[in-house]
Design an enzyme around this catalytic site. Sequence first.
Site, PDB file in Angstrom:
ATOM      1  CG  MET A  45     -30.197  -8.556   0.358  1.00 39.62           C
ATOM      2  SD  MET A  45     -30.443 -10.243  -0.211  1.00 39.62           S
ATOM      3  CE  MET A  45     -31.441 -10.943   1.082  1.00 39.62           C
ATOM      4  CE  LYS A  87      -8.937  -5.373  15.518  1.00 38.75           C
ATOM      5  NZ  LYS A  87      -8.636  -5.480  16.950  1.00 38.75           N
ATOM      6  CE1 TYR A 119     -40.010  -7.498   0.683  1.00 35.44           C
ATOM      7  CE2 TYR A 119     -37.876  -6.403   0.926  1.00 35.44           C
ATOM      8  CZ  TYR A 119     -38.682  -7.354   0.310  1.00 35.44           C
ATOM      9  OH  TYR A 119     -38.164  -8.135  -0.676  1.00 35.44           O
TER      10      TYR A 119
HETATM   11  C1  LIG Z   1      -8.165  -4.239  17.478  1.00 33.15           C
HETATM   12  C2  LIG Z   1      -7.066  -4.117  18.434  1.00 33.15           C
HETATM   13  C3  LIG Z   1      -6.396  -2.897  18.600  1.00 33.15           C
HETATM   14  C4  LIG Z   1      -6.833  -1.610  17.931  1.00 33.15           C
HETATM   15  O1  LIG Z   1      -7.907  -1.073  18.653  1.00 33.15           O
HETATM   16  P1  LIG Z   1      -8.547   0.381  18.311  1.00 33.15           P
HETATM   17  O2  LIG Z   1      -9.458   0.621  19.447  1.00 33.15           O
HETATM   18  O3  LIG Z   1      -9.257   0.233  17.009  1.00 33.15           O
HETATM   19  O4  LIG Z   1      -7.409   1.327  18.249  1.00 33.15           O
HETATM   20  C5  LIG Z   1      -5.306  -2.876  19.456  1.00 33.15           C
HETATM   21  N1  LIG Z   1      -4.915  -3.986  20.106  1.00 33.15           N
HETATM   22  C6  LIG Z   1      -5.547  -5.165  19.985  1.00 33.15           C
HETATM   23  C7  LIG Z   1      -5.056  -6.359  20.747  1.00 33.15           C
HETATM   24  C8  LIG Z   1      -6.643  -5.268  19.157  1.00 33.15           C
HETATM   25  O5  LIG Z   1      -7.276  -6.445  19.042  1.00 33.15           O
END
Ligand SMILES: *Cc1c(COP(=O)(O)O)cnc(C)c1O
Length: 390
Positions: A325, A44, A277
Amino acid sequence: MRFAFCLMTRPTWAEIHLDRLACNLQSVKNYVGDKYLKFMAVVKANAYGHCAVECARKLETDGGVDWFGVALPEEGIELREAKIQKPILCLGSFWEGQEQQILQFNLTPTIFRLEIAEALDFAARERGIIADVHIKIDTGMNRVGVRFDEIKEFAEGLRRFKNLKVDGLMTHFAAADGNEQFTNLQIEKFNEAVEIFHEKGFRPTFLDLANSHGTIGFPQGRGNMVRLGGIIYGLWWDSEKIKAGNAPQAPKVLPVMTLHTKIAFLKNVPKGESLGYSRSFTLEKDSLIATIPIGYEDGYSRGLSNRGRVLVNGIYAPVVGRVSMDWTIIDVSEVPEIKIGDEVVLIGEQGGLRISAEEVAQHLETISLEVTCGINRRVKRVFKDQQKNA
Ligand SMILES: *Cc1c(COP(=O)(O)O)cnc(C)c1O
């Protein structure tokens, strides 16, 4: 003359070491040592900033992965359009109106609302197919998922959807890197939920609970599949347990992302002048100051102002003044033989020294996952694979 990049791009890039990604997964597999356990790679958020398509491709061709996990159906579609074949679980379910895409792209959603189940059931009936779904059970995270004390009604409610097959049950640990007692309680609750589903006549294939820390720390909580995110990217060292000094013995993993740029500008600045800055830094002595072409837009956080450090010609150089930035200022007075164009490592290794994403995270009071996720798409990804080059 050969150029390392397309002509005329800013020399700021993240290297993605795909060989390490595959090795990390293999390392976890060896550590777990269970040939019946299935492994989901969580890709993801663009594989935590590492590029989901390239990472999934590598893991599918020679990583020995069984499933991919994404948050959104959109992320699953991106993988399918790149010809990824393995099953894809949408960990964050889907939104009303996306059910056609779920079916069209052969994605498996998690479900925790009956209305959503109904929408998918209807779409599946129209197509004349049975759609697999995984039910997300909340055993203590209190984020999303069917509440543990409402499982019976939910399972009963699911029975009317003839075009859905409940093929998985899952839960998510709230504190697998910290609280042992709470995680064990979650495991118990999950096992009870599985029994309830069995009593209602469901026979799900997949039972999964564990993220990276759950997989390593809780062998009794692995079910028959584990969902690995952080650890396969080599992001492992900022857990509560490790900080407290009682880390579980862990498999060897290496960081997959390193972050680089080059010196863009050099100047001598006399004692007493301020930098950047808000004039947050004033030089206490005459100094050699360098500017590097990376800033908070790229995901090199403004929180690193006057705190972070980088590697140049094999030594550490501090970030001085505010990160802006597009630019960051560093003090290179101590760096030998420096010139414009010298490589700067912001995350990674140089000359035997190291800056980890975990170190950067500590300056920012966050975790390494947020650091790599935050590296913006403006930063070019350069994919490295020694297994391929060899
Ligand atoms: C993101 C996620 C994982 C992976 O988690 P890590 O701590 O990065 O291993 C596993 N299960 C679900 C439901 C997640 O959302």
